[in-house]
Write a protein that holds these residues in place. Structure first.
Motif, PDB file in Angstrom:
ATOM      1  N   SER A  21       0.832  -1.202   0.000  1.00  0.00           N
ATOM      2  CA  SER A  21       0.000   0.000   0.000  1.00  0.00           C
ATOM      3  C   SER A  21       0.870   1.256   0.000  1.00  0.00           C
ATOM      4  CB  SER A  21      -0.920  -0.015   1.220  1.00  0.00           C
ATOM      5  OG  SER A  21      -1.746   1.104   1.229  1.00  0.00           O
ATOM      6  N   ILE A  66      -5.856  -2.685  -7.308  1.00  0.00           N
ATOM      7  CA  ILE A  66      -5.618  -3.702  -6.278  1.00  0.00           C
ATOM      8  C   ILE A  66      -5.419  -3.040  -4.921  1.00  0.00           C
ATOM      9  CG2 ILE A  66      -3.988  -5.472  -5.488  1.00  0.00           C
ATOM     10  CD1 ILE A  66      -3.566  -6.160  -8.482  1.00  0.00           C
ATOM     11  N   CYS A  67      -4.764  -1.900  -4.911  1.00  0.00           N
ATOM     12  CA  CYS A  67      -4.511  -1.194  -3.657  1.00  0.00           C
ATOM     13  C   CYS A  67      -5.820  -0.766  -2.987  1.00  0.00           C
ATOM     14  CB  CYS A  67      -3.615   0.015  -3.903  1.00  0.00           C
ATOM     15  SG  CYS A  67      -2.968   0.731  -2.389  1.00  0.00           S
ATOM     16  N   ASP A  69      -8.572  -2.461  -3.005  1.00  0.00           N
ATOM     17  CA  ASP A  69      -9.038  -3.659  -2.297  1.00  0.00           C
ATOM     18  C   ASP A  69      -8.210  -3.930  -1.047  1.00  0.00           C
ATOM     19  OD1 ASP A  69     -11.057  -4.119  -4.110  1.00  0.00           O
ATOM     20  OD2 ASP A  69      -9.913  -5.564  -5.288  1.00  0.00           O
ATOM     21  N   HIS A  72      -9.220  -1.037   1.510  1.00  0.00           N
ATOM     22  CA  HIS A  72     -10.618  -0.880   1.926  1.00  0.00           C
ATOM     23  C   HIS A  72     -11.391  -2.188   2.002  1.00  0.00           C
ATOM     24  CE1 HIS A  72     -10.077   3.409   1.652  1.00  0.00           C
ATOM     25  NE2 HIS A  72      -9.578   3.251   0.448  1.00  0.00           N
ATOM     26  N   GLY A  73     -10.781  -3.289   1.630  1.00  0.00           N
ATOM     27  CA  GLY A  73     -11.478  -4.572   1.681  1.00  0.00           C
ATOM     28  C   GLY A  73     -12.128  -4.913   0.350  1.00  0.00           C
ATOM     29  N   LEU A  74     -12.643  -6.120   0.298  1.00  0.00           N
ATOM     30  CA  LEU A  74     -13.263  -6.618  -0.925  1.00  0.00           C
ATOM     31  C   LEU A  74     -14.715  -6.198  -1.016  1.00  0.00           C
ATOM     32  CD1 LEU A  74     -11.892 -10.267  -0.870  1.00  0.00           C
ATOM     33  CD2 LEU A  74     -11.101  -8.371  -2.297  1.00  0.00           C
ATOM     34  N   LEU A  75     -15.226  -6.254  -2.246  1.00  0.00           N
ATOM     35  CA  LEU A  75     -16.659  -6.054  -2.452  1.00  0.00           C
ATOM     36  C   LEU A  75     -17.413  -7.192  -1.771  1.00  0.00           C
ATOM     37  CD1 LEU A  75     -16.777  -5.278  -6.280  1.00  0.00           C
ATOM     38  CD2 LEU A  75     -17.187  -3.659  -4.433  1.00  0.00           C
ATOM     39  N   TRP A  80     -19.413  -8.764  -6.084  1.00  0.00           N
ATOM     40  CA  TRP A  80     -18.275  -9.301  -6.824  1.00  0.00           C
ATOM     41  C   TRP A  80     -18.747 -10.266  -7.900  1.00  0.00           C
ATOM     42  CZ3 TRP A  80     -16.095 -14.197  -7.415  1.00  0.00           C
ATOM     43  CH2 TRP A  80     -14.850 -14.215  -8.011  1.00  0.00           C
TER      44      TRP A  80
END
Length: 146
Positions: A21, A66-67, A69, A72-75, A80
């Protein structure tokens, strides 16, 4: 350059995620004109450009996505799946895979965890290196090398 503020063991996944990050955020601060990265290739081993490799702009946008995700986490799973189904002609691949896993009986969750954990660790380390390379290449192109 962004400095890591959290302290975790060196090979801890959180350390690798923080490092990735920080490197991507550094890349975003350095790359003021992303369009300059179009049609520029990363040098492969030995200084040669890799055949049919994505250009630096493609890496730049991928690393940023990608950063998001990582930071802040995945959908949620439903969002998704809808996104994947919308981008693929056949959006049933993951559903079929889950059904196959259920049909195969008891899963070795610990083995799967270690496989995915080590894969994620490796991928994040590789992506961190790519972010460093994009930043370095941009600095060389714009004369910002120190």
């Amino acid at each position: 350059m962004q400095v890591l503020t959290k302290r975790y063991p060196k090979n801890c996944l959180l350390t690798v995620m923080d490092r990735y990050s920080a490197e991507v955020h550094n890349m975003e601060q350095v790359v003021m004109i992303p369009s300059l990265l179009r049609d520029m290739q990363l040098s492969g081993h030995g200084g040669r450009a890799q055949a049919e490799a994505p250009d630096l702009y493609t890496y730049f946008t991928m690393l940023k996505a990608i950063c998001v995700d990582v930071d802040h986490g995945l959908l949620p799973r439903e969002e998704w799946q809808a996104k994947v189904a919308g981008s693929e002609e056949n959006g049933t691949a993951e559903t079929e895979e889950v059904e196959d896993e259920s049909a195969s009986g008891e899963l070795d969750l610990e083995a799967q965890f270690h496989l995915h954990f080590s894969s994620l660790h490796h991928i994040l380390m590789h992506l961190t290196e790519k972010a460093q390379e994009v930043t370095r290449k941009y600095q060389e192109m714009t004369g910002q090398v120190w």
